[in-house]
Design an enzyme around this catalytic site. Structure first.
Site, PDB file in Angstrom:
ATOM      1  N   ASP A  89      41.511  83.634 -53.366  1.00  0.00           N
ATOM      2  CA  ASP A  89      41.869  84.870 -52.656  1.00  0.00           C
ATOM      3  C   ASP A  89      42.116  86.008 -53.656  1.00  0.00           C
ATOM      4  OD1 ASP A  89      41.731  84.955 -49.908  1.00  0.00           O
ATOM      5  OD2 ASP A  89      43.724  84.093 -49.566  1.00  0.00           O
ATOM      6  N   LYS A 140      36.833  80.845 -41.291  1.00  0.00           N
ATOM      7  CA  LYS A 140      36.618  80.375 -42.671  1.00  0.00           C
ATOM      8  C   LYS A 140      36.013  78.976 -42.665  1.00  0.00           C
ATOM      9  CE  LYS A 140      40.368  83.274 -44.309  1.00  0.00           C
ATOM     10  NZ  LYS A 140      41.778  83.420 -44.663  1.00  0.00           N
ATOM     11  N   GLN A 159      47.326  80.978 -46.162  1.00  0.00           N
ATOM     12  CA  GLN A 159      47.140  81.952 -45.089  1.00  0.00           C
ATOM     13  C   GLN A 159      48.404  82.808 -44.958  1.00  0.00           C
ATOM     14  OE1 GLN A 159      44.082  82.115 -43.529  1.00  0.00           O
ATOM     15  NE2 GLN A 159      44.876  83.987 -42.612  1.00  0.00           N
TER      16      GLN A 159
END
Ligand code: NAD
Length: 305
Positions: A121, A54, A98
């Protein structure tokens, strides 16, 4: 028949170059650099790899990224506090946590604490709800679709594969892949079936699919005899075999002879997930900076008291 390969690595790169970089350049004219904050708790080796990917993709496109690391045993309150700070930090337009989080965490509480406008997300209930309710052609305008299924949508569109009216079968019903994938393709007017671990006779569903999306996390789950000749097969699975090899959920060597299109693992859906995270972050920066400009104009135009 030998299927055409859908090269997610190349398509992801094209999207970053042709679509996202120009958007970042346009934002720069307003003095805005899109910013992504990645929260990492603990020392999961797989998470390290994903965060590295990322960060590199952000750098390539000109998106600022920062990683906020916490030890495995950090109290949940400390992470909530950091998210609250990032929510009001106007240099940060997107925040992700995460996953998986250590067991002491209430994952939903953490995800709901991210401002929906920064939830790149797409895991906040607001964005999930938006995906359910959207009836327009491209719901991505108002919400953030989760990155992996959004990446699959873009792969299909980029490859000129029709979606409307097609029989889509999704294997896997998780909140981050299977369910949002179904909603995205339903909005594109596909006829969608979702299979999962309790589905009786998986093959009787998969054999009907014009587009088969597999996200179960089981190597060799999909064999050639379960696939219709000419089907489009999208393999989301990522599995590390004992010999270290990375494979998907589809018996690639068998199914490639029967399908019309297929995604490889690695190099299929994975690179698109990262690209869509950047897309959502750039989108978030565009929306937030447009709102800021409107607010500034309002202030400049208001009569002096
Ligand atoms: P998950 O474990 O949360 O969900 C798996 C789903 O598959 C469940 O709905 C389960 O019922 C179903 N399933 C499991 N075994 C099955 C079987 N034998 N028959 C039918 N259904 C079965 O997993 P997830 O987070 O959705 O991820 C699925 C896979 O996709 C994993 O391999 C994961 O690593 C991969 N993944 C890849 C990306 C990417 O960017 N390419 C992103 C997310 C997940």
């Amino acid at each position: 028949m030998t299927a055409k390969l859908i090269d997610g690595k190349a398509i992801g790169k094209r999207i970053r170059e042709d679509e996202l970089k120009p958007k970042v350049e346009a934002l720069a004219k307003h003095g805005v650099v899109p910013g992504l904050a990645v929260i990492v708790v603990g020392d999961n080796p797989a998470s390290k790899v994903y965060v590295g990917q990322k960060t590199r993709a952000c750098e390539e496109v000109g998106v600022h990224s920062e990683t906020h690391k916490f030890p495995e045993d950090v109290p949940q309150a400390a992470v909530l506090k950091r998210i609250a700070e990032l929510n009001v930090n106007n240099k940060i337009h997107g925040i992700i946590v995460q996953l998986p989080l250590p067991a002491q965490f209430d994952m939903r509480l953490i995800l709901e604490s991210i401002l929906p406008a920064k939830d790149v997300d797409g895991f906040h209930m607001y964005n999930v709800g938006g995906l359910v309710l959207q009836t327009g052609d491209d719901g991505a305008e108002n919400i953030f679709p989760p990155c992996t299924p959004y990446g699959v949508q873009r792969l299909l569109e980029y490859s000129d594969i029709p979606i409307e009216g097609q029989n889509v079968v999704i294997v896997g019903s998780s909140n981050i892949v299977g369910k949002p994938m179904a909603l995205i393709l339903l909005r594109k007017n596909a006829t969608v079936s979702i299979c999962h671990i309790k589905t009786r006779d998986l093959a009787q569903f998969t054999i009907l699919a014009d587009i088969l999306v597999v996200a179960a996390g089981v190597p060799n789950l999909i064999l050639p005899q379960m696939v219709k000749t000419g089907a489009v097969v999208i393999d989301v699975g990522i599995n590390r075999l004992d010999n270290g090899k990375l494979v998907g959920d589809v018996d690639f060597d068998g199914v490639v002879k029967k399908a019309s299109y297929i995604t490889p693992v690695p190099g299929g859906v994975g690179p698109m997930t990262v690209t869509m995270l950047i897309a959502n972050t750039v989108n978030a920066a565009e929306r937030q900076s447009a709102q800021q400009r409107v607010a500034n104009q309002g202030q400049a135009g208001s009569p002096a008291l």
